[in-house]
Design a protein around this motif. Sequence first.
Motif, PDB file in Angstrom:
ATOM      1  N   MET A 112      19.079   5.417  14.394  1.00  0.00           N
ATOM      2  CA  MET A 112      19.605   4.228  14.004  1.00  0.00           C
ATOM      3  C   MET A 112      19.078   3.805  12.784  1.00  0.00           C
ATOM      4  O   MET A 112      18.101   4.070  12.536  1.00  0.00           O
ATOM      5  CB  MET A 112      19.826   3.218  15.060  1.00  0.00           C
ATOM      6  N   LYS A 113      20.133   3.427  11.839  1.00  0.00           N
ATOM      7  CA  LYS A 113      19.839   2.919  10.422  1.00  0.00           C
ATOM      8  C   LYS A 113      19.014   1.520  10.515  1.00  0.00           C
ATOM      9  O   LYS A 113      19.086   0.868  11.464  1.00  0.00           O
ATOM     10  CB  LYS A 113      21.042   2.569   9.417  1.00  0.00           C
TER      11      LYS A 113
ATOM     12  N   LEU B 165      20.938  -0.900  -4.995  1.00  0.00           N
ATOM     13  CA  LEU B 165      20.729   0.152  -3.726  1.00  0.00           C
ATOM     14  C   LEU B 165      21.825   0.723  -3.328  1.00  0.00           C
ATOM     15  O   LEU B 165      21.842   1.217  -2.124  1.00  0.00           O
ATOM     16  CB  LEU B 165      19.946  -0.695  -2.859  1.00  0.00           C
ATOM     17  N   HIS B 166      22.791   0.817  -4.175  1.00  0.00           N
ATOM     18  CA  HIS B 166      24.115   1.387  -3.698  1.00  0.00           C
ATOM     19  C   HIS B 166      23.940   2.700  -2.992  1.00  0.00           C
ATOM     20  O   HIS B 166      24.626   3.143  -1.807  1.00  0.00           O
ATOM     21  CB  HIS B 166      25.183   1.506  -4.616  1.00  0.00           C
ATOM     22  N   GLN B 167      23.105   3.534  -3.475  1.00  0.00           N
ATOM     23  CA  GLN B 167      22.839   5.034  -3.116  1.00  0.00           C
ATOM     24  C   GLN B 167      22.001   4.921  -1.946  1.00  0.00           C
ATOM     25  O   GLN B 167      21.854   6.061  -1.050  1.00  0.00           O
ATOM     26  CB  GLN B 167      22.251   5.766  -3.964  1.00  0.00           C
ATOM     27  N   LEU B 168      21.362   3.868  -1.433  1.00  0.00           N
ATOM     28  CA  LEU B 168      20.817   3.729  -0.209  1.00  0.00           C
ATOM     29  C   LEU B 168      21.757   3.500   1.076  1.00  0.00           C
ATOM     30  O   LEU B 168      21.062   3.283   2.155  1.00  0.00           O
ATOM     31  CB  LEU B 168      19.421   2.914  -0.137  1.00  0.00           C
TER      32      LEU B 168
ATOM     33  N   GLY C 107      23.639   5.211   2.825  1.00  0.00           N
ATOM     34  CA  GLY C 107      23.508   6.318   4.006  1.00  0.00           C
ATOM     35  C   GLY C 107      22.502   6.180   4.838  1.00  0.00           C
ATOM     36  O   GLY C 107      22.305   6.475   5.738  1.00  0.00           O
ATOM     37  N   ASP C 108      21.249   5.417   4.243  1.00  0.00           N
ATOM     38  CA  ASP C 108      19.886   5.381   5.179  1.00  0.00           C
ATOM     39  C   ASP C 108      19.788   4.058   5.527  1.00  0.00           C
ATOM     40  O   ASP C 108      18.973   3.851   6.754  1.00  0.00           O
ATOM     41  CB  ASP C 108      18.739   5.451   3.897  1.00  0.00           C
ATOM     42  N   TYR C 109      20.330   3.032   5.163  1.00  0.00           N
ATOM     43  CA  TYR C 109      20.006   1.578   5.578  1.00  0.00           C
ATOM     44  C   TYR C 109      21.172   0.767   5.933  1.00  0.00           C
ATOM     45  O   TYR C 109      22.135   0.960   5.280  1.00  0.00           O
ATOM     46  CB  TYR C 109      19.050   0.728   4.547  1.00  0.00           C
ATOM     47  N   ASP C 110      21.283  -0.131   6.870  1.00  0.00           N
ATOM     48  CA  ASP C 110      22.286  -0.924   6.942  1.00  0.00           C
ATOM     49  C   ASP C 110      21.915  -2.226   6.006  1.00  0.00           C
ATOM     50  O   ASP C 110      20.968  -3.043   6.404  1.00  0.00           O
ATOM     51  CB  ASP C 110      22.670  -1.554   8.282  1.00  0.00           C
ATOM     52  N   LEU C 111      22.802  -2.401   4.953  1.00  0.00           N
ATOM     53  CA  LEU C 111      22.315  -3.532   3.856  1.00  0.00           C
ATOM     54  C   LEU C 111      23.155  -4.713   4.199  1.00  0.00           C
ATOM     55  O   LEU C 111      24.302  -4.828   4.313  1.00  0.00           O
ATOM     56  CB  LEU C 111      22.591  -3.017   2.390  1.00  0.00           C
TER      57      LEU C 111
END
Length: 403
Positions: A1-2, A22-25, A27-31
């Motif tokens: 889970m992110k 942080l747009h490119q992140l 896929g890694d995090y739920d912002l």
Amino acid sequence: MKKSILFVDDEPNILAGIRRMLHQLRGDYDLRFSENGEQALESMAERPADVIVSDMRMPGMDGAELLATIQQQYPHTIRIMLTGQADDTSILKTVTVVHQLLAKPCEPERLKEVLHRAAALHNQLTDGHLKDLITGISSLPSLPSVYARLQDTLKDPEACLDDVAAIIEQDIAMTAKLLQLVNSSFFGLYQKVESPARAVKLLGLDTIKVLVLGIQIFSELKAPGQKAAFATLWQHSMAVAQCSKRIATEASDNLDLINNSFIAGMLHDIGRLLLMSQLGGDYAAIIETARQEGARIETVETRQLQTTHADIGAYLIGLWGFNGDIMEAIIFHHQIDRLPAKSFSAALAVHLANHYYYLRYPEHVVGQPPPLNTDCLAALNCADEAVAWMSECQALMETDEDN
């Protein structure tokens, strides 16, 4: 889970800038984003975030108040303050509620590294086996009283060094032990120190605070029949603290990093101290198993407890309100490769100091000595420097032996 990261700032343009940065992140995090403290608490109530990054100065509820509430209601959330107006009073308000304080504007790569490290720390602190063991411990120790009083005093902008000394002097045993320490060769002072006030002036407030904390922790946590083991652990903790500070001083001129290295060095094995005092014979059996098998102590801990003394120590000092750099130094000092850091850190200083200590004192090794992570040193381009740091640390420990 992110991992979920919540950003809080009353300026929409700032939030929009962070979103783009942080747009490119994604896929890694739920912002997630909130424009004030009340909105952030509503968001947390719906779904707690793993990491929260808040501005300091906001109308209504400011960042310090918000993060203090988060600390109480969601203790496992990693708390980061991002502010461009960090005056002394504001910083004092955040001392025990934030894991990290970042200045605006924050470089994109710096913010990304901090978030990656926060996520790694959160993973360790929320491990289910760690929670089970902590729940099974009858009572976790509270922050030592003298240290807590020092922290409270220092929140007063009118406080002075004499106020700090007066608190220490109220405890006769603390005063005696403190003066014994500061007059030892470890500190290289060329004059006899006869009062806590003089000790504070010569060594600095941060150093004295850490010594007070260490003295009181080792005095209050007891394990019947393990007096010699406690004494060895105290010697180890003091030596690693001093060596960590020496390494950090050579590697960086960042005073926060240097102070954090000293504190983390002192506290890096507090989890072992807690296990010795709370589990008694059961933990002694773990130590004996490591000796007989020639295994690393944390390997046997993981097998039998499903967690390690490093995880437990970081969890405890997190409850006490220490910052994220100190927590990650404690939790990752045996597994520095799991810390996604791109620069020298307090964790690396403690990792190195711990290794150098056992090179000097192999008779104190339980089972197998902690290895040096040469890949990490190479990645940070400090392999050559590490050889010089080892020599300095060995000399520091030899000096103490001679006195």
